[in-house]
Design a protein around this motif. Structure first.
Motif, PDB file in Angstrom:
ATOM      1  N   VAL A   1       0.912  -1.219   0.058  1.00 15.20           N
ATOM      2  CA  VAL A   1      -0.008  -0.081   0.086  1.00 15.20           C
ATOM      3  C   VAL A   1       0.838   1.178   0.070  1.00 15.20           C
ATOM      4  O   VAL A   1       1.962   1.224   0.292  1.00 15.20           O
ATOM      5  CB  VAL A   1      -0.978   0.073   1.301  1.00 15.20           C
ATOM      6  CG1 VAL A   1      -1.906  -1.100   1.308  1.00 15.20           C
ATOM      7  CG2 VAL A   1      -0.150   0.095   2.473  1.00 15.20           C
ATOM      8  N   SER A   2       0.233   2.335  -0.548  1.00 12.34           N
ATOM      9  CA  SER A   2       1.052   3.475  -0.336  1.00 12.34           C
ATOM     10  C   SER A   2       1.235   3.978   0.934  1.00 12.34           C
ATOM     11  O   SER A   2       0.598   3.990   1.814  1.00 12.34           O
ATOM     12  CB  SER A   2       0.467   4.541  -1.348  1.00 12.34           C
ATOM     13  OG  SER A   2      -0.885   5.071  -0.411  1.00 12.34           O
TER      14      SER A   2
ATOM     15  N   GLU B   1       0.675   7.107   2.234  1.00 11.05           N
ATOM     16  CA  GLU B   1      -0.542   7.918   2.744  1.00 11.05           C
ATOM     17  C   GLU B   1      -1.686   7.293   3.080  1.00 11.05           C
ATOM     18  O   GLU B   1      -2.262   7.556   3.978  1.00 11.05           O
ATOM     19  CB  GLU B   1      -0.990   8.911   1.628  1.00 11.05           C
ATOM     20  CG  GLU B   1       0.213  10.058   1.309  1.00 11.05           C
ATOM     21  CD  GLU B   1       1.444   9.600   0.488  1.00 11.05           C
ATOM     22  OE1 GLU B   1       1.022   8.673  -0.188  1.00 11.05           O
ATOM     23  OE2 GLU B   1       2.421  10.236   0.568  1.00 11.05           O
ATOM     24  N   SER B   2      -1.698   6.054   2.398  1.00 12.00           N
ATOM     25  CA  SER B   2      -3.120   4.999   2.908  1.00 12.00           C
ATOM     26  C   SER B   2      -2.886   4.581   4.245  1.00 12.00           C
ATOM     27  O   SER B   2      -3.949   4.079   4.725  1.00 12.00           O
ATOM     28  CB  SER B   2      -3.293   4.001   1.662  1.00 12.00           C
ATOM     29  OG  SER B   2      -2.242   3.264   1.721  1.00 12.00           O
TER      30      SER B   2
END
Length: 114
Positions: free
Chosen positions: A38-39, A41-42
């Motif tokens: 996942v990124s 920011e997520s």
């Protein structure tokens, strides 16, 4: 001799969760793999945002920089706290203490001297 089926199941459950490639190990590995994909920011939209953010390199670097700055400022303040920038002890001769009331509850106006 009675056969305790519940004790057998509990022993098997503990064994399967603690062993390598057991239930807990597989679950942990799945979570780690998912968080790696996942990124950055997520991670803040998860139920454990702080824990998830600490697992990301970008946030680890940011926290290390902030910790270094706070450590530097703390050391600087502890060394210079009683002194000015020049290294001399500060003197406070312009301040005057004014009592608002006495310990015994009497009036300040009743005091006749210093």
């Amino acid at each position: 001799d009675t056969f305790d089926l519940q004790a057998l199941f509990e022993a098997q459950y503990v064994k399967s969760t603690v062993q390598a490639h057991g239930t807990m190990e597989i679950r942990k590995s799945r979570v780690n793999d998912a968080m790696a994909l996942v990124s950055t920011e997520s991670v803040f939209f998860t139920s454990k945002a702080a824990v998830a953010a600490i697992g990301k390199l970008r946030w680890q670097v940011l926290l290390a920089i902030l910790a270094t700055l706070y450590l530097y400022r703390g050391i600087e303040q502890s060394i210079l706290s009683p002194y000015g920038k020049s290294g001399e002890v500060k003197e406070f001769s312009k301040y005057r203490l004014t009592a608002l009331e006495l310990r015994g509850g009497g009036s300040v106006d009743d005091v006749s001297g210093p």
